[in-house]
Design a protein around this motif. Structure first.
Motif, PDB file in Angstrom:
ATOM      1  N   GLN A 312      -9.848  -8.283   4.340  1.00  0.00           N
ATOM      2  CA  GLN A 312      -8.716  -8.402   3.421  1.00  0.00           C
ATOM      3  C   GLN A 312      -8.227  -9.841   3.379  1.00  0.00           C
ATOM      4  OE1 GLN A 312      -4.436  -7.117   4.161  1.00  0.00           O
ATOM      5  NE2 GLN A 312      -5.115  -5.445   2.832  1.00  0.00           N
ATOM      6  N   ILE A 313      -7.916 -10.285   2.164  1.00  0.00           N
ATOM      7  CA  ILE A 313      -7.311 -11.608   2.002  1.00  0.00           C
ATOM      8  C   ILE A 313      -5.972 -11.458   1.293  1.00  0.00           C
ATOM      9  CG2 ILE A 313      -9.568 -12.749   1.896  1.00  0.00           C
ATOM     10  CD1 ILE A 313      -9.164 -13.010  -1.152  1.00  0.00           C
ATOM     11  N   ILE A 314      -5.102 -12.412   1.520  1.00  0.00           N
ATOM     12  CA  ILE A 314      -3.830 -12.504   0.795  1.00  0.00           C
ATOM     13  C   ILE A 314      -3.894 -13.761  -0.062  1.00  0.00           C
ATOM     14  CG2 ILE A 314      -1.319 -12.641   0.930  1.00  0.00           C
ATOM     15  CD1 ILE A 314      -2.392 -10.062   2.070  1.00  0.00           C
ATOM     16  N   VAL A 315      -3.648 -13.597  -1.348  1.00  0.00           N
ATOM     17  CA  VAL A 315      -3.724 -14.712  -2.295  1.00  0.00           C
ATOM     18  C   VAL A 315      -2.343 -14.970  -2.879  1.00  0.00           C
ATOM     19  CG1 VAL A 315      -4.754 -15.568  -4.436  1.00  0.00           C
ATOM     20  CG2 VAL A 315      -6.107 -14.177  -2.859  1.00  0.00           C
ATOM     21  N   LYS A 316      -1.925 -16.222  -2.873  1.00  0.00           N
ATOM     22  CA  LYS A 316      -0.687 -16.619  -3.529  1.00  0.00           C
ATOM     23  C   LYS A 316      -1.009 -16.883  -5.000  1.00  0.00           C
ATOM     24  CE  LYS A 316       2.071 -17.031   0.152  1.00  0.00           C
ATOM     25  NZ  LYS A 316       3.326 -16.284   0.328  1.00  0.00           N
ATOM     26  N   ALA A 317      -0.480 -16.060  -5.882  1.00  0.00           N
ATOM     27  CA  ALA A 317      -0.815 -16.183  -7.308  1.00  0.00           C
ATOM     28  C   ALA A 317       0.415 -15.924  -8.167  1.00  0.00           C
ATOM     29  CB  ALA A 317      -1.932 -15.211  -7.675  1.00  0.00           C
ATOM     30  N   LEU A 318       0.355 -16.402  -9.393  1.00  0.00           N
ATOM     31  CA  LEU A 318       1.452 -16.213 -10.341  1.00  0.00           C
ATOM     32  C   LEU A 318       1.358 -14.844 -11.016  1.00  0.00           C
ATOM     33  CD1 LEU A 318       1.722 -19.659 -12.195  1.00  0.00           C
ATOM     34  CD2 LEU A 318       3.473 -18.599 -10.752  1.00  0.00           C
ATOM     35  N   VAL A 319       2.479 -14.146 -11.042  1.00  0.00           N
ATOM     36  CA  VAL A 319       2.605 -12.901 -11.800  1.00  0.00           C
ATOM     37  C   VAL A 319       3.865 -13.013 -12.624  1.00  0.00           C
ATOM     38  CG1 VAL A 319       2.817 -10.402 -11.730  1.00  0.00           C
ATOM     39  CG2 VAL A 319       1.451 -11.579  -9.995  1.00  0.00           C
ATOM     40  N   ARG A 320       3.708 -13.130 -13.930  1.00  0.00           N
ATOM     41  CA  ARG A 320       4.848 -13.274 -14.834  1.00  0.00           C
ATOM     42  C   ARG A 320       5.746 -14.438 -14.423  1.00  0.00           C
ATOM     43  NH1 ARG A 320       4.476 -11.098 -19.670  1.00  0.00           N
ATOM     44  NH2 ARG A 320       6.725 -10.766 -19.779  1.00  0.00           N
ATOM     45  N   GLY A 321       5.110 -15.572 -14.060  1.00  0.00           N
ATOM     46  CA  GLY A 321       5.863 -16.779 -13.758  1.00  0.00           C
ATOM     47  C   GLY A 321       6.424 -16.853 -12.356  1.00  0.00           C
ATOM     48  N   LYS A 322       6.158 -15.836 -11.506  1.00  0.00           N
ATOM     49  CA  LYS A 322       6.660 -15.839 -10.144  1.00  0.00           C
ATOM     50  C   LYS A 322       5.497 -15.730  -9.160  1.00  0.00           C
ATOM     51  CE  LYS A 322      11.134 -13.731 -11.261  1.00  0.00           C
ATOM     52  NZ  LYS A 322      12.063 -12.611 -11.000  1.00  0.00           N
ATOM     53  N   ILE A 323       5.587 -16.471  -8.048  1.00  0.00           N
ATOM     54  CA  ILE A 323       4.552 -16.424  -7.030  1.00  0.00           C
ATOM     55  C   ILE A 323       4.656 -15.125  -6.242  1.00  0.00           C
ATOM     56  CG2 ILE A 323       3.736 -17.443  -4.882  1.00  0.00           C
ATOM     57  CD1 ILE A 323       2.930 -19.109  -7.169  1.00  0.00           C
ATOM     58  N   LYS A 324       3.526 -14.405  -6.147  1.00  0.00           N
ATOM     59  CA  LYS A 324       3.466 -13.190  -5.342  1.00  0.00           C
ATOM     60  C   LYS A 324       2.303 -13.279  -4.370  1.00  0.00           C
ATOM     61  CE  LYS A 324       5.822  -9.615  -7.995  1.00  0.00           C
ATOM     62  NZ  LYS A 324       6.765  -9.323  -6.886  1.00  0.00           N
ATOM     63  N   SER A 325       2.462 -12.641  -3.226  1.00  0.00           N
ATOM     64  CA  SER A 325       1.385 -12.533  -2.254  1.00  0.00           C
ATOM     65  C   SER A 325       0.624 -11.250  -2.540  1.00  0.00           C
ATOM     66  CB  SER A 325       1.945 -12.519  -0.824  1.00  0.00           C
ATOM     67  OG  SER A 325       2.604 -13.739  -0.536  1.00  0.00           O
ATOM     68  N   ILE A 326      -0.618 -11.392  -2.972  1.00  0.00           N
ATOM     69  CA  ILE A 326      -1.406 -10.250  -3.431  1.00  0.00           C
ATOM     70  C   ILE A 326      -2.534  -9.968  -2.453  1.00  0.00           C
ATOM     71  CG2 ILE A 326      -2.789  -9.310  -5.323  1.00  0.00           C
ATOM     72  CD1 ILE A 326      -1.313 -11.284  -7.176  1.00  0.00           C
ATOM     73  N   ALA A 327      -2.562  -8.759  -1.900  1.00  0.00           N
ATOM     74  CA  ALA A 327      -3.612  -8.345  -0.967  1.00  0.00           C
ATOM     75  C   ALA A 327      -4.832  -7.865  -1.755  1.00  0.00           C
ATOM     76  CB  ALA A 327      -3.094  -7.232  -0.064  1.00  0.00           C
ATOM     77  N   ILE A 328      -6.014  -8.311  -1.315  1.00  0.00           N
ATOM     78  CA  ILE A 328      -7.261  -7.926  -1.976  1.00  0.00           C
ATOM     79  C   ILE A 328      -8.286  -7.537  -0.907  1.00  0.00           C
ATOM     80  CG2 ILE A 328      -9.057  -8.599  -3.618  1.00  0.00           C
ATOM     81  CD1 ILE A 328      -7.221 -10.843  -4.579  1.00  0.00           C
ATOM     82  N   GLN A 329      -8.864  -6.340  -1.029  1.00  0.00           N
ATOM     83  CA  GLN A 329      -9.902  -5.883  -0.122  1.00  0.00           C
ATOM     84  C   GLN A 329     -11.252  -6.296  -0.700  1.00  0.00           C
ATOM     85  OE1 GLN A 329      -8.521  -4.138   2.409  1.00  0.00           O
ATOM     86  NE2 GLN A 329     -10.324  -3.705   3.637  1.00  0.00           N
ATOM     87  N   LEU A 330     -12.057  -7.046   0.076  1.00  0.00           N
ATOM     88  CA  LEU A 330     -13.326  -7.585  -0.406  1.00  0.00           C
ATOM     89  C   LEU A 330     -14.483  -7.094   0.449  1.00  0.00           C
ATOM     90  CD1 LEU A 330     -12.293 -11.328  -0.981  1.00  0.00           C
ATOM     91  CD2 LEU A 330     -12.525  -9.554  -2.741  1.00  0.00           C
ATOM     92  N   SER A 331     -15.659  -7.109  -0.159  1.00  0.00           N
ATOM     93  CA  SER A 331     -16.871  -6.862   0.623  1.00  0.00           C
ATOM     94  C   SER A 331     -17.027  -7.996   1.625  1.00  0.00           C
ATOM     95  CB  SER A 331     -18.089  -6.788  -0.294  1.00  0.00           C
ATOM     96  OG  SER A 331     -18.332  -8.068  -0.876  1.00  0.00           O
ATOM     97  N   LEU A 332     -17.856  -7.781   2.641  1.00  0.00           N
ATOM     98  CA  LEU A 332     -17.995  -8.779   3.686  1.00  0.00           C
ATOM     99  C   LEU A 332     -18.529 -10.102   3.139  1.00  0.00           C
ATOM    100  CD1 LEU A 332     -17.344  -8.879   6.646  1.00  0.00           C
ATOM    101  CD2 LEU A 332     -19.707  -8.247   7.179  1.00  0.00           C
ATOM    102  N   ASP A 333     -19.477 -10.027   2.209  1.00  0.00           N
ATOM    103  CA  ASP A 333     -20.028 -11.244   1.616  1.00  0.00           C
ATOM    104  C   ASP A 333     -18.949 -12.019   0.868  1.00  0.00           C
ATOM    105  OD1 ASP A 333     -22.256 -13.006   0.697  1.00  0.00           O
ATOM    106  OD2 ASP A 333     -21.675 -12.176  -1.268  1.00  0.00           O
ATOM    107  N   GLU A 334     -18.155 -11.316   0.062  1.00  0.00           N
ATOM    108  CA  GLU A 334     -17.082 -11.977  -0.694  1.00  0.00           C
ATOM    109  C   GLU A 334     -15.994 -12.489   0.248  1.00  0.00           C
ATOM    110  OE1 GLU A 334     -17.418  -9.439  -4.875  1.00  0.00           O
ATOM    111  OE2 GLU A 334     -16.075  -8.762  -3.272  1.00  0.00           O
ATOM    112  N   TYR A 335     -15.752 -11.745   1.326  1.00  0.00           N
ATOM    113  CA  TYR A 335     -14.747 -12.174   2.300  1.00  0.00           C
ATOM    114  C   TYR A 335     -15.109 -13.532   2.891  1.00  0.00           C
ATOM    115  CZ  TYR A 335     -11.958 -12.423   6.548  1.00  0.00           C
ATOM    116  OH  TYR A 335     -11.118 -12.850   7.547  1.00  0.00           O
ATOM    117  N   TRP A 336     -16.372 -13.719   3.263  1.00  0.00           N
ATOM    118  CA  TRP A 336     -16.769 -14.994   3.852  1.00  0.00           C
ATOM    119  C   TRP A 336     -16.754 -16.118   2.820  1.00  0.00           C
ATOM    120  CZ3 TRP A 336     -15.863 -15.260   8.567  1.00  0.00           C
ATOM    121  CH2 TRP A 336     -16.098 -14.208   9.436  1.00  0.00           C
ATOM    122  N   GLN A 337     -17.007 -15.792   1.573  1.00  0.00           N
ATOM    123  CA  GLN A 337     -16.844 -16.801   0.522  1.00  0.00           C
ATOM    124  C   GLN A 337     -15.376 -17.231   0.420  1.00  0.00           C
ATOM    125  OE1 GLN A 337     -18.886 -16.196  -3.332  1.00  0.00           O
ATOM    126  NE2 GLN A 337     -19.840 -14.373  -2.380  1.00  0.00           N
TER     127      GLN A 337
END
Length: 383
Positions: A312-337
């Protein structure tokens, strides 16, 4: 005289009748022994119209003279006596009528539990409108201001009516000084009434847009017009426990405070509109879902346990002009990327269903994971 008419007449005071006549452009044209006032119209074409208003309620024939005066007004206005009396009784108050329609209320009764809910949600409707008159926000929690509480304590519940089932909410208009009358300042009661009409107009329009777009962001701009999650919940409750009743809200401005409201005086809500109101309520409470949402931002947290085939990664991204911490579950290959992207300061991007709650955000079913490489080194000066 019918019992209904007699009961209504008993509530008409000399001051109430006089105030109504003045508001409808009748002009004083003399008195009769200090016991009555003669009124005429202020134009030549209708000057022959006359109302003799009794001013002493202690005279023996007061009730009969009062009926004759009201009949004269009703004849001039081409309306029934009861309709004129109704306007007179509500002359010093704004009136909000909540009417529910369903086969189980056609006889003028309503199941007890739903009747209690109807009164409760009618009250909540006025509370929400009052609070958003003072301050516009998505949700109201906690204590109320003293000004709001003082106003709410003056609201009255009128007699219910047969007409499917009607609840009357009475908002007394208080104009305390001549200065307020002369400067055309708006009373708090009228401000709340206008705010209610404005918010009902806004939520009705937003629901129509949402029905076509399915974008919860259609409800965002309604907040500045007085809509809140509290208002939406009150409206939902008016449809009953089963959420199957059609209902309407009629707004009638009292004549004591002149001037139009500039919004519709009647709002209809079908049972089919309830899911849209629920979507609005959830969005305003900070809970919503957006399909095909693209997250693009920097990884701030990485979580991976040994022997697991995902991370799992947490990404700081804009949602409707506000920064949100968004959790994303990734495959192991994508996780290491994502891990490598975090090390060198690159952003990542992927698309999925964004699920937002007041305290968290998560991107479900992520697809199209990609690393966005920075141009130049991480410590290069930006130009």
């Amino acid at each position: 005289m019918s019992v209904e008419l007699k009961k209504a007449i008993e509530s008409i005071t000399p001051d109430l009748l006089q105030g109504y006549l003045e508001s409808q452009s009748w002009v004083k044209d003399g008195t009769i022994s200090n016991k009555a006032i003669i009124w005429h119209r202020d134009n030549v074409d209708s000057y022959s119209q006359e109302v003799i208003q009794p001013t002493d309620s202690n005279i023996r024939s007061y009730e009969q003279r009062l009926i004759e005066a009201i009949k004269s007004v009703a004849e001039f206005e081409s309306r029934t006596v009861l309709a004129v009396i109704d306007d007179m009784l509500n002359f010093s108050s704004d009136l909000i009528k909540v009417r529910v329609v369903h086969p189980d209320v056609e006889g003028g009764t309503i199941p007890l539990e739903d009747g209690v809910l109807l009164i409760e949600k009618s009250r909540d409707l006025m509370i929400a409108s009052t609070l958003s008159t003072f301050k516009k926000q998505k949700v109201f929690n906690g204590s109320r201001s003293q000004n709001a509480q003082d106003f709410l304590s003056k609201l009255k519940l009128g007699q219910t009516e047969i007409g499917s089932f009607i609840v009357n909410l009475i908002s007394p208009i208080e104009i305390n000084t001549e200065i307020q009358k002369d400067s055309c300042e708006t009373s708090l009661a009228r401000s709340v009434t206008v705010n209610l009409a404005r918010s009902l107009t806004a939520i009705s329009e937003a629901m129509n847009n949402y029905a076509n777009s399915k974008s919860v962001f259609d409800f965002e701009e309604t907040v500045t017009k007085g809509v809140s999650a509290n208002l939406c919940d009150a409206l939902i409750g008016l449809s009953g426990r089963a959420k199957t009743r059609r209902f309407s809200i009629m707004i009638k401005a009292g004549g004591l405070e002149p001037g139009p409201i500039h919004y519709s005086d009647n709002y209809e809500f079908s049972s089919q509109s309830i899911p849209n109101l629920e979507a609005a309520s959830e969005y305003l409470k900070g809970r919503y879902t957006v399909r095909n949402f693209e997250v693009c931002g920097f990884v701030s947290v990485l979580k991976h346990l040994p022997n697991e085939d995902n991370g799992q990664i947490i990404v700081k991204a804009l949602v409707r002009g506000k920064i949100k911490s968004i959790a994303i579950q990734l495959s192991l290959d994508e996780y290491w990327q994502a891990f490598e992207a975090h090390k060198v300061g690159n952003e990542i991007a992927c698309i999925g269903t964004l699920n937002v709650s007041p305290k968290s955000a998560q991107l479900l079913d992520p697809k199209g994971f990609d690393v966005i490489e920075r141009k130049g080194g991480i410590f290069d000066d930006e130009t």
